[in-house]
Write a protein that holds these residues in place. Sequence first.
Motif, mmCIF file in Angstrom:
data_model
loop_
_atom_site.group_PDB
_atom_site.id
_atom_site.type_symbol
_atom_site.label_atom_id
_atom_site.label_comp_id
_atom_site.label_asym_id
_atom_site.label_seq_id
_atom_site.Cartn_x
_atom_site.Cartn_y
_atom_site.Cartn_z
ATOM 1 N N ARG A 1 7.906 -8.768 -19.654
ATOM 2 C CA ARG A 1 7.797 -7.367 -20.078
ATOM 3 C C ARG A 1 6.566 -6.678 -19.504
ATOM 4 N N LEU A 2 5.630 -7.444 -18.939
ATOM 5 C CA LEU A 2 4.423 -6.870 -18.337
ATOM 6 C C LEU A 2 4.525 -6.774 -16.819
ATOM 7 N N THR A 3 5.686 -7.075 -16.253
ATOM 8 C CA THR A 3 5.838 -7.067 -14.802
ATOM 9 C C THR A 3 5.518 -5.706 -14.202
ATOM 10 N N TRP A 4 5.831 -4.650 -14.914
ATOM 11 C CA TRP A 4 5.620 -3.303 -14.377
ATOM 12 C C TRP A 4 4.142 -2.958 -14.231
ATOM 13 N N LEU B 1 3.959 -1.992 -5.196
ATOM 14 C CA LEU B 1 4.057 -1.954 -3.737
ATOM 15 C C LEU B 1 5.414 -2.461 -3.257
ATOM 16 N N SER B 2 5.921 -3.511 -3.883
ATOM 17 C CA SER B 2 7.222 -4.048 -3.483
ATOM 18 C C SER B 2 8.339 -3.044 -3.715
ATOM 19 N N ARG B 3 8.326 -2.401 -4.872
ATOM 20 C CA ARG B 3 9.378 -1.432 -5.162
ATOM 21 C C ARG B 3 9.244 -0.185 -4.304
ATOM 22 N N LEU B 4 8.003 0.176 -3.929
ATOM 23 C CA LEU B 4 7.813 1.297 -3.011
ATOM 24 C C LEU B 4 8.442 0.978 -1.656
ATOM 25 N N ALA B 5 8.171 -0.217 -1.135
ATOM 26 C CA ALA B 5 8.756 -0.618 0.143
ATOM 27 C C ALA B 5 10.273 -0.722 0.044
ATOM 28 N N PRO C 1 11.531 2.614 -9.614
ATOM 29 C CA PRO C 1 11.350 3.038 -11.012
ATOM 30 C C PRO C 1 10.164 3.973 -11.160
ATOM 31 N N ALA C 2 10.224 4.789 -12.203
ATOM 32 C CA ALA C 2 9.130 5.732 -12.446
ATOM 33 C C ALA C 2 7.815 5.015 -12.721
ATOM 34 N N SER C 3 7.886 3.808 -13.298
ATOM 35 C CA SER C 3 6.658 3.059 -13.577
ATOM 36 C C SER C 3 5.921 2.700 -12.303
ATOM 37 N N ALA C 4 6.663 2.458 -11.205
ATOM 38 C CA ALA C 4 6.011 2.135 -9.931
ATOM 39 C C ALA C 4 5.270 3.344 -9.382
ATOM 40 N N TRP C 5 5.915 4.513 -9.420
ATOM 41 C CA TRP C 5 5.229 5.733 -8.956
ATOM 42 C C TRP C 5 4.016 6.038 -9.830
ATOM 43 N N ALA C 6 4.172 5.896 -11.140
ATOM 44 C CA ALA C 6 3.047 6.165 -12.041
ATOM 45 C C ALA C 6 1.913 5.179 -11.804
ATOM 46 N N GLY C 7 2.240 3.894 -11.621
ATOM 47 C CA GLY C 7 1.204 2.900 -11.369
ATOM 48 C C GLY C 7 0.454 3.167 -10.083
ATOM 49 N N LEU C 8 1.178 3.517 -9.018
ATOM 50 C CA LEU C 8 0.519 3.805 -7.747
ATOM 51 C C LEU C 8 -0.365 5.045 -7.847
ATOM 52 N N ALA C 9 0.153 6.097 -8.501
ATOM 53 C CA ALA C 9 -0.612 7.338 -8.589
ATOM 54 C C ALA C 9 -1.833 7.186 -9.496
#
Length: 403
Positions: free
Chosen positions: A347-350, A357-361, A370-378
């Motif tokens: 449950r903490l993978t995000w 970075l993997s989901r961005l690529a 996922p929105a969590s990837a964009w939020a984490g990067l930003a």
Amino acid sequence: MRRAGYAGTYLILTLNRLRQLRWLLAGLVLLCLVLPFGAGRAASALLSRGVDFSGVTLAITAPEGDSVPRLLERYMGDMEDIAQYCEIRSMDNEQEAVAALERGEVTAVLVLPENFIRGVMWGDNPDLRLIVAGDRPLESLLLLWVGQSASDILSAFQSGVYAVLDLYEEAPPPGLTRDQVVLDINLEYINLALNRSELFQTRELLATGALPISLHYHLALLSYFALSAAPLFVPIYSGGWLRFQRRLRCVGRGVCAGYFSAVFAGLPVLLLPLVPALLLTGAGRLPLLLGAAVLMALFCSLVCALCCLAAGSAAGCGMLSFGISLLSLALAGGIVPPVLLPGPVRRLTWLSPVTWLSRLAAGAMGYPVPASAWAGLALGGLGMLILSLALYRRRVDRQEVEL
């Protein structure tokens, strides 16, 4: 224009300082090309093949003269879904079955009570005994799971039987006896049990979640190596380079030009391994892959800047970046597949930068981001920018005091 020219000149000077590390950069490029690709292929072959499992043999016995074990052997052996992993073998008595279990000829023994079928039909739920071998825990757990599933199905069917009988008691149809109702409804549920495969949908789940196994490990390891590259940038965040910053401050220049030149100087260095490694996957359009590589390089450059400034030395920077990247890799399922991670960890993978970075690529290859990837990067990038810039200013000021 003068400020732009000054920033450009500073960026060129920073790149020239990094050019001295060309052999280390060549090694990083080779590592990012070979290891993620090879590890992705190996993980795909390993996880797709699975493990060898020969199935289980279940011996069924009942009191002498009872024909139920032979009937179960006949009908359950014709059920394709059960026959895939379980062989049913009827035996005349319990002693013979236990002896076969001790010889290793069967995996477990199911002992049926007297009048088992009648007890099930009338809702008495007679107790069963399952005897398993203590040295075969995997097969025993499988049989336990199968037994629990069968018990759940039986409970659901019996609830339906009772519901029908309650309706019958309220308004019995003329010419229909209660025994006939009991027999007919049980036969109906037996038919449902035999054709239960029509009630389910088969879905194939990957061990790595949304991404194919090979691509998941390829991108995870590539992100890991990019995050671990911080020690390469120590020369532009320490030592004489910061003393050079102090001299520029004496003539009215701030630290922003030096800091951002160092961050942007990391882009071409990180793009050298990232772009070929992403193209090696053979998926996605070139403009999208280049855009994803630039964003990945920018984020990793900020991580490297923070590690260099927080540690203050090459050894400390290496340990810090290695710890952060390794923890991120493990949390993203880059070591153990995500499906095998403990529930609280999964449950903490995000929260893992490697996941972002993997989901961005992967987004450049047509997979949803996922929105969590964009939020984490930003948010992560902005937080590291503010913190590392403050550390950069502090390090420059400390150099000024030392002099």
